[in-house]
Design an enzyme around this catalytic site. Sequence first.
Site, PDB file in Angstrom:
ATOM      1  N   SER A  41       0.831  -1.205   0.000  1.00 28.15           N
ATOM      2  CA  SER A  41       0.000   0.000   0.000  1.00 28.15           C
ATOM      3  C   SER A  41       0.863   1.250   0.000  1.00 28.15           C
ATOM      4  O   SER A  41       0.505   2.263  -0.611  1.00 28.15           O
ATOM      5  CB  SER A  41      -0.969   0.002   1.179  1.00 28.15           C
ATOM      6  OG  SER A  41      -0.301  -0.141   2.401  1.00 28.15           O
ATOM      7  N   GLU A  42       2.031   1.222   0.700  1.00 25.61           N
ATOM      8  CA  GLU A  42       2.984   2.314   0.618  1.00 25.61           C
ATOM      9  C   GLU A  42       4.423   1.818   0.702  1.00 25.61           C
ATOM     10  O   GLU A  42       4.713   0.828   1.382  1.00 25.61           O
ATOM     11  CB  GLU A  42       2.767   3.349   1.728  1.00 25.61           C
ATOM     12  CG  GLU A  42       1.639   4.336   1.463  1.00 25.61           C
ATOM     13  CD  GLU A  42       0.373   3.961   2.188  1.00 25.61           C
ATOM     14  OE1 GLU A  42      -0.636   4.657   2.005  1.00 25.61           O
ATOM     15  OE2 GLU A  42       0.385   2.953   2.932  1.00 25.61           O
ATOM     16  N   THR A  43       5.290   2.532   0.007  1.00 27.17           N
ATOM     17  CA  THR A  43       6.737   2.353   0.078  1.00 27.17           C
ATOM     18  C   THR A  43       7.329   3.730   0.342  1.00 27.17           C
ATOM     19  O   THR A  43       6.896   4.715  -0.257  1.00 27.17           O
ATOM     20  CB  THR A  43       7.279   1.797  -1.251  1.00 27.17           C
ATOM     21  OG1 THR A  43       6.699   0.503  -1.487  1.00 27.17           O
ATOM     22  CG2 THR A  43       8.787   1.663  -1.225  1.00 27.17           C
TER      23      THR A  43
END
Length: 284
Positions: A41-43
């Site tokens: 979902s996020e990096t």
Amino acid sequence: MSQVDVFSTEPLLGNPVAVVHDADDLTTEQMAAFARWTNLSETTFLLRPTDPRADYRLRIFTPGEELPFAGHPTLGSAHAWVEAGGRPRGGASDESVVQECGAGLVTVRRDGERLAFAAPPLVRSGPVDETDLARVRRALGLAPEEVLASAWVDNGPGWVAVLLRDADAVLGLRPDWSAFEDLEIGVVGAHAPGTELALEVRAFCPGIGVPEDPVTGSLNAGLAQWLLGERVLGDALAASYVAAQGTAIGRRGRVHVDLVGEGTDAQVWVGGATRTTITGELSL
């Protein structure tokens, strides 16, 4: 690089974030490509700060776009930065770090065994007009009477929130992904009084490549600012509470929310457990 699980004390039941250390030499295109490849979902990417008040600068990418702020990446990246030897400008004894990101400066503090961030101001708040609310109901498959309250709770990602009858109504949702368009929707309902959990939360954002986010710090921050700030649930919601998220997709997220102070000095803090699950090297 590190991969940190956030918002759960149990392995593999929170929300993972990939954190790339010493990322100053990477281009925006490389960051975006790596975020698409991880498909989390996020990096995030840790860089040298440009603001002298900050300890580090953070860039946050979903598989589809860059975000000015996000909650679980903030906690996971602070954990990774400290674990890698980062020292706050306030000194090694300082229990808080200051993150620079697209939304400005965000303070992250140690709260017992957890980390917690100070919720940034909402960039959009207030009522949802009937046109947008109809789009939200259509995406969630809800009748008008099933939505008890709604508000914009956007602190960067674009959240619009709706309150349902109870936690079971939240868990029973079957969204129509084709109807979301550009909407990023947070849904909340109360658990029965007297239980450990106050709220059940779900976050839907298919437009940025994340159909349902496992556990969402930014949404929980916005929800707390709305629900507590406007006393939407009255005395049924305490100034300190725990929200569950991820239940519907096999996670066990626990988000700890505290409202500290009163009136214009009130500050919402959003916290949770963090633990490193993967360490390695990135070669591009």
